[in-house]
Design a protein around this motif. Structure first.
Motif, short mmCIF file in Angstrom:
data_model
loop_
_atom_site.label_atom_id
_atom_site.label_comp_id
_atom_site.label_asym_id
_atom_site.label_seq_id
_atom_site.Cartn_x
_atom_site.Cartn_y
_atom_site.Cartn_z
N LEU A 77 11.69 -0.12 -1.43
CA LEU A 77 11.06 -0.10 -0.11
C LEU A 77 11.52 1.11 0.72
N GLU A 78 12.80 1.43 0.62
CA GLU A 78 13.34 2.57 1.36
C GLU A 78 12.72 3.88 0.87
N LYS A 79 12.66 4.05 -0.44
CA LYS A 79 12.11 5.29 -1.00
C LYS A 79 10.62 5.42 -0.67
N SER A 80 9.89 4.33 -0.75
CA SER A 80 8.45 4.39 -0.47
C SER A 80 8.21 4.72 1.00
N GLU A 81 9.06 4.19 1.87
CA GLU A 81 8.92 4.47 3.30
C GLU A 81 9.23 5.94 3.59
N LYS A 82 10.25 6.48 2.95
CA LYS A 82 10.60 7.89 3.14
C LYS A 82 9.48 8.81 2.66
N ILE A 83 8.89 8.46 1.53
CA ILE A 83 7.79 9.27 1.00
C ILE A 83 6.60 9.23 1.94
N PHE A 84 6.32 8.05 2.48
CA PHE A 84 5.20 7.91 3.42
C PHE A 84 5.44 8.74 4.68
N LEU A 85 6.66 8.72 5.19
CA LEU A 85 6.98 9.41 6.45
C LEU A 85 7.01 10.93 6.29
N LYS A 86 7.11 11.43 5.05
CA LYS A 86 7.07 12.89 4.85
C LYS A 86 5.70 13.45 5.20
N SER A 87 4.64 12.70 4.92
CA SER A 87 3.28 13.14 5.24
C SER A 87 2.49 11.94 5.75
N PRO A 88 2.81 11.45 6.96
CA PRO A 88 2.20 10.22 7.46
C PRO A 88 0.68 10.29 7.61
N LEU A 115 0.83 -1.20 0.00
CA LEU A 115 0.00 0.00 0.00
C LEU A 115 0.86 1.26 0.00
N LYS A 116 1.95 1.22 0.76
CA LYS A 116 2.86 2.36 0.79
C LYS A 116 3.55 2.55 -0.56
N ILE A 117 3.83 1.47 -1.24
CA ILE A 117 4.44 1.56 -2.57
C ILE A 117 3.47 2.19 -3.56
N GLN A 118 2.20 1.81 -3.49
CA GLN A 118 1.21 2.43 -4.37
C GLN A 118 1.02 3.91 -4.02
N THR A 136 8.37 2.81 -11.66
CA THR A 136 9.11 1.75 -10.97
C THR A 136 8.30 1.19 -9.80
N PHE A 137 7.68 2.08 -9.02
CA PHE A 137 6.85 1.63 -7.91
C PHE A 137 5.68 0.77 -8.40
N ARG A 138 5.00 1.24 -9.45
CA ARG A 138 3.86 0.48 -9.97
C ARG A 138 4.32 -0.85 -10.57
N LYS A 139 5.47 -0.83 -11.22
CA LYS A 139 6.00 -2.06 -11.81
C LYS A 139 6.28 -3.09 -10.74
N TYR A 140 6.90 -2.66 -9.65
CA TYR A 140 7.20 -3.58 -8.55
C TYR A 140 5.91 -4.09 -7.91
N PHE A 141 4.96 -3.20 -7.70
CA PHE A 141 3.68 -3.57 -7.10
C PHE A 141 3.01 -4.67 -7.91
N ASP A 142 2.88 -4.45 -9.21
CA ASP A 142 2.22 -5.43 -10.06
C ASP A 142 3.00 -6.74 -10.13
N THR A 200 18.89 -5.64 -4.25
CA THR A 200 19.25 -4.22 -4.12
C THR A 200 18.12 -3.33 -4.62
N ASP A 201 17.52 -3.71 -5.75
CA ASP A 201 16.38 -2.95 -6.30
C ASP A 201 15.23 -2.90 -5.30
N VAL A 202 14.91 -4.05 -4.73
CA VAL A 202 13.79 -4.14 -3.80
C VAL A 202 14.04 -3.27 -2.56
N ARG A 203 15.24 -3.34 -2.03
CA ARG A 203 15.56 -2.54 -0.85
C ARG A 203 15.45 -1.04 -1.15
N GLU A 204 15.92 -0.63 -2.33
CA GLU A 204 15.85 0.78 -2.69
C GLU A 204 14.39 1.23 -2.85
#
Length: 285
Positions: A111-122, A16-19, A85-91, A105-109
């Motif tokens: 997940l990290e970016k999606s988490e950072k985006i979520f935490l900017k406006s939780p 959900l955070k990735i989407q 990239t987020f949508r591609k990984y999600f699907d 490495t791709d997966v970790r990057e």
């Protein structure tokens, strides 16, 4: 994989955070595209500045506007790349299609970016991952909906079909709005040109940025149209002869189109998402 498994996987918090991260990136890209257009228009309309102004100002305004517009366009392209990239990984992982295309490495990057985006406006993020397309504001929960239990390729194809259907509906609104705005701006500009006495050289110098932007948009839209035609053909192939390979090919085309910087309007999506969600639910049942 069946539709129950897809439903379960797409509702895990990390997906959900990735989407949500994908939506944030696409919405941000849309805004930067608007900034680029606005700056190009400022550059073009600077031709109507008083000729009594200093030469540095008359030349500096369009130059600076075009330069910043180019930076905005580059930022928008990067945002689209990450949204895709987020949508591609999600699907890939929710639908279980070509999951081996992502390294650890791709997966970790991702997940990290999606988490950072979520935490900017939780707070906003929490609303987005809690709301469905039927809610206001529309969220990313239950991204794919099923009116019946489907298995294997049928379940995967139903999700792809939902993607294609939504894109088609939103594209019609984008084309209509763009055509109306384009006619209005061009008409206003031509009337002002007619009413003033500027040399053709001055016009070309001030309009260089917007001409370049129009060419860029034409190229992107041609690519978008071409991939859309491939998607339609691939969809028909799957309908006639559904196989693992044809599903993967269709998904490749969907991922490719998502990476093209031709975006639907977030404003229109906010307004009609619930209505479209209800319509699709009825026609698919």
């Amino acid at each position: 994989m069946n539709s129950n498994e897809i439903y379960s996987r797409q509702n895990q918090d990390k997906f959900l955070k990735i989407q949500y991260a994908a939506r944030v990136n696409y919405n941000s890209a849309e805004n930067f595209n608007k900034y680029a257009w606005l700056l190009c228009l400022i550059s073009a309309f600077s031709i109507f500045l008083p000729r009594t102004w200093h030469e540095y100002i008359l030349n500096g305004i369009p130059f600076a506007a075009d330069l910043v517009a180019m930076v905005c366009s580059l930022i928008a392209s990067d945002k689209v790349k990450w949204g895709a990239t987020f949508r591609k990984y999600f699907d890939a992982y929710v639908l279980d299609i070509s999951t081996d295309q992502f390294s650890e490495t791709d997966v970790r990057e991702i997940l990290e970016k999606s988490e950072k985006i979520f935490l900017k406006s939780p707070e906003i993020g929490r609303i987005q991952i809690s709301n469905t397309g039927h809610d206001s504001p529309p969220g990313v929960k239950d991204w794919y909906e099923f009116s019946e239990l489907l298995d294997g390729i049928e379940a995967q194809f139903e999700c792809q079909r939902q993607n294609i259907w939504w894109n088609k509906k939103m594209s019609k609104l984008r084309i209509f709005a763009t055509a109306c705005l384009g006619v209005t701006v061009v008409s206003a500009f031509m009337l002002l040109i007619y009413a003033t006495s500027n040399s053709m050289l001055s016009i070309l110098l001030c309009c260089g940025g917007i001409i370049g932007k129009i060419i860029e948009r034409l190229i992107e839209n041609i690519q978008y149209f071409h991939v859309s035609e491939l998607i339609i053909g691939s969809q028909r192939t799957v309908e006639v002869h559904p196989t693992k390979e044809s599903i993967e090919q269709l998904q490749c085309f969907i991922d490719e189109r998502r990476a093209i910087n031709v975006l639907e309007s977030n404003y229109f999506h906010q307004k009609i998402a619930a209505k479209l969600s209800d319509i699709y639910k009825r026609i698919a049942s």
